[in-house]
Design a protein around this motif. Sequence first.
Motif, PDB file in Angstrom:
ATOM      1  N   GLU A 119     114.714  -8.525 -16.629  1.00 36.40           N
ATOM      2  CA  GLU A 119     113.922  -9.639 -17.128  1.00 36.40           C
ATOM      3  C   GLU A 119     112.455  -9.273 -17.314  1.00 36.40           C
ATOM      4  N   PHE A 120     112.031  -8.179 -16.670  1.00 34.39           N
ATOM      5  CA  PHE A 120     110.639  -7.764 -16.789  1.00 34.39           C
ATOM      6  C   PHE A 120     110.568  -6.301 -17.238  1.00 34.39           C
ATOM      7  N   PHE A 121     110.310  -5.358 -16.324  1.00 34.50           N
ATOM      8  CA  PHE A 121     110.089  -3.969 -16.719  1.00 34.50           C
ATOM      9  C   PHE A 121     111.376  -3.192 -16.979  1.00 34.50           C
ATOM     10  N   ASP A 122     112.500  -3.664 -16.489  1.00 42.21           N
ATOM     11  CA  ASP A 122     113.778  -2.969 -16.669  1.00 42.21           C
ATOM     12  C   ASP A 122     113.632  -1.509 -16.249  1.00 42.21           C
ATOM     13  N   SER A 123     113.200  -1.301 -15.008  1.00 39.56           N
ATOM     14  CA  SER A 123     112.867   0.037 -14.534  1.00 39.56           C
ATOM     15  C   SER A 123     114.054   0.986 -14.536  1.00 39.56           C
ATOM     16  N   ALA A 124     115.265   0.479 -14.390  1.00 41.53           N
ATOM     17  CA  ALA A 124     116.434   1.353 -14.381  1.00 41.53           C
ATOM     18  C   ALA A 124     116.601   2.069 -15.718  1.00 41.53           C
ATOM     19  N   ASN A 125     116.314   1.373 -16.804  1.00 45.94           N
ATOM     20  CA  ASN A 125     116.466   1.954 -18.131  1.00 45.94           C
ATOM     21  C   ASN A 125     115.155   2.448 -18.739  1.00 45.94           C
ATOM     22  N   HIS A 126     114.036   1.924 -18.244  1.00 47.14           N
ATOM     23  CA  HIS A 126     112.723   2.308 -18.768  1.00 47.14           C
ATOM     24  C   HIS A 126     111.795   2.587 -17.585  1.00 47.14           C
ATOM     25  N   PRO A 127     111.964   3.734 -16.940  1.00 46.71           N
ATOM     26  CA  PRO A 127     111.212   4.011 -15.708  1.00 46.71           C
ATOM     27  C   PRO A 127     109.717   4.238 -15.911  1.00 46.71           C
ATOM     28  N   VAL A 128     109.293   4.472 -17.146  1.00 44.04           N
ATOM     29  CA  VAL A 128     107.886   4.806 -17.396  1.00 44.04           C
ATOM     30  C   VAL A 128     107.344   3.944 -18.524  1.00 44.04           C
ATOM     31  N   MET A 129     106.138   3.423 -18.350  1.00 44.38           N
ATOM     32  CA  MET A 129     105.418   2.847 -19.475  1.00 44.38           C
ATOM     33  C   MET A 129     104.264   3.779 -19.815  1.00 44.38           C
ATOM     34  N   GLU A 130     103.916   3.836 -21.108  1.00 40.67           N
ATOM     35  CA  GLU A 130     102.972   4.833 -21.584  1.00 40.67           C
ATOM     36  C   GLU A 130     101.880   4.198 -22.441  1.00 40.67           C
ATOM     37  N   PHE A 131     100.723   4.836 -22.400  1.00 47.59           N
ATOM     38  CA  PHE A 131      99.615   4.448 -23.279  1.00 47.59           C
ATOM     39  C   PHE A 131      99.084   5.704 -23.945  1.00 47.59           C
ATOM     40  N   HIS A 132      98.975   5.674 -25.271  1.00 49.65           N
ATOM     41  CA  HIS A 132      98.388   6.772 -26.045  1.00 49.65           C
ATOM     42  C   HIS A 132      97.164   6.217 -26.759  1.00 49.65           C
ATOM     43  N   GLY A 133      95.991   6.664 -26.330  1.00 49.15           N
ATOM     44  CA  GLY A 133      94.746   6.114 -26.838  1.00 49.15           C
ATOM     45  C   GLY A 133      94.091   6.984 -27.884  1.00 49.15           C
ATOM     46  N   HIS A 134      93.359   6.338 -28.797  1.00 52.96           N
ATOM     47  CA  HIS A 134      92.658   7.015 -29.890  1.00 52.96           C
ATOM     48  C   HIS A 134      91.590   6.043 -30.409  1.00 52.96           C
ATOM     49  N   ASN A 135      90.895   6.423 -31.459  1.00 51.03           N
ATOM     50  CA  ASN A 135      89.941   5.526 -32.118  1.00 51.03           C
ATOM     51  C   ASN A 135      88.963   4.899 -31.124  1.00 51.03           C
ATOM     52  N   VAL A 136      88.120   5.746 -30.545  1.00 52.02           N
ATOM     53  CA  VAL A 136      87.136   5.310 -29.560  1.00 52.02           C
ATOM     54  C   VAL A 136      85.887   4.805 -30.277  1.00 52.02           C
ATOM     55  N   ARG A 137      85.314   3.715 -29.756  1.00 55.70           N
ATOM     56  CA  ARG A 137      84.119   3.130 -30.344  1.00 55.70           C
ATOM     57  C   ARG A 137      83.068   2.852 -29.270  1.00 55.70           C
ATOM     58  N   ARG A 138      81.828   3.193 -29.576  1.00 53.87           N
ATOM     59  CA  ARG A 138      80.699   2.866 -28.705  1.00 53.87           C
ATOM     60  C   ARG A 138      80.151   1.521 -29.178  1.00 53.87           C
ATOM     61  N   GLU A 139      80.225   0.518 -28.311  1.00 50.00           N
ATOM     62  CA  GLU A 139      79.781  -0.817 -28.670  1.00 50.00           C
ATOM     63  C   GLU A 139      78.691  -1.263 -27.703  1.00 50.00           C
ATOM     64  N   ALA A 140      78.216  -2.479 -27.862  1.00 46.84           N
ATOM     65  CA  ALA A 140      77.093  -2.966 -27.065  1.00 46.84           C
ATOM     66  C   ALA A 140      77.457  -3.013 -25.584  1.00 46.84           C
ATOM     67  N   GLY A 141      76.984  -2.042 -24.837  1.00 48.87           N
ATOM     68  CA  GLY A 141      77.155  -2.049 -23.394  1.00 48.87           C
ATOM     69  C   GLY A 141      78.494  -1.568 -22.901  1.00 48.87           C
ATOM     70  N   HIS A 142      79.393  -1.119 -23.788  1.00 44.05           N
ATOM     71  CA  HIS A 142      80.709  -0.693 -23.323  1.00 44.05           C
ATOM     72  C   HIS A 142      81.358   0.217 -24.357  1.00 44.05           C
ATOM     73  N   TRP A 143      82.498   0.793 -23.959  1.00 45.44           N
ATOM     74  CA  TRP A 143      83.336   1.582 -24.854  1.00 45.44           C
ATOM     75  C   TRP A 143      84.621   0.818 -25.139  1.00 45.44           C
ATOM     76  N   SER A 144      85.190   1.042 -26.325  1.00 49.94           N
ATOM     77  CA  SER A 144      86.504   0.503 -26.653  1.00 49.94           C
ATOM     78  C   SER A 144      87.402   1.639 -27.106  1.00 49.94           C
ATOM     79  N   MET A 145      88.671   1.562 -26.748  1.00 50.90           N
ATOM     80  CA  MET A 145      89.651   2.549 -27.186  1.00 50.90           C
ATOM     81  C   MET A 145      90.906   1.825 -27.652  1.00 50.90           C
ATOM     82  N   ASP A 146      91.266   2.033 -28.916  1.00 55.12           N
ATOM     83  CA  ASP A 146      92.528   1.524 -29.423  1.00 55.12           C
ATOM     84  C   ASP A 146      93.650   2.470 -29.002  1.00 55.12           C
ATOM     85  N   GLY A 147      94.837   1.922 -28.872  1.00 53.77           N
ATOM     86  CA  GLY A 147      95.963   2.768 -28.499  1.00 53.77           C
ATOM     87  C   GLY A 147      97.281   2.060 -28.655  1.00 53.77           C
TER      88      GLY A 147
END
Length: 208
Positions: free
Chosen positions: A90-118
């Motif tokens: 009903e949630f993460f389904d860890s038995a079938n999907h043991p890992v969640m992943e993030f692939h980041g790119h497109n970094v931006r310098r904005e007012a007072g912080h950084w942003s990364m799309d992924g």
Amino acid sequence: MTVSPTDPATTDVTPATPPTGTWHIDPLHSSVGFVARHLGFVRVRGRFSDVEGTLHITDPAEDSSAEVRVATATVDTGVPARDRHLRSAEFFDSANHPVMEFHGHNVRREAGHWSMDGDLTIAGTTRPVTLVGEFLGEDIFPFTGGRRLAFTGRARVDRREFGVSGLPPLPGATIFVGAEVDIELDISMVEHDVRPFAEQILGRRLAV
């Protein structure tokens, strides 16, 4: 689908630029957490204890990228019964999907912080996510004498977009967990892969 980050604090300060190189997540001193709302308003916090990943910082920093892997079975909200439910289909389904992943790119310098799309993948479904965060600075990693960087990050996702239905256990019951979930990151990164050191301290291999 576009997933909007939580609103950052507004400031005109130019964010500091982290040093170039390939940096590795220190799993012993990093926190990958989340905040969900129970019955629409009460905040419930959780975290994942096993995480690994790298951040490739380039010059210019806007060309940087990141890869992060989190073991879903290590979810911890402080209530074992609730954690078992979160690991279920009903949630993460860890038995079938043991890992969640993030692939980041497109970094931006904005007012007072950084942003990364992924691209964030949960339970086999991938959707775009924008992380908003800060580079907190650089110091010495006391266990090795190498350099360490510190970052914060946050985003807001709609779990239903990932197929994380969180269906209530009883037909017709009120939805228990809100659709929007806040991701909260406090990340320590070092110059070398410290997973062997972390595994030695923990007395076990990391799950990711």
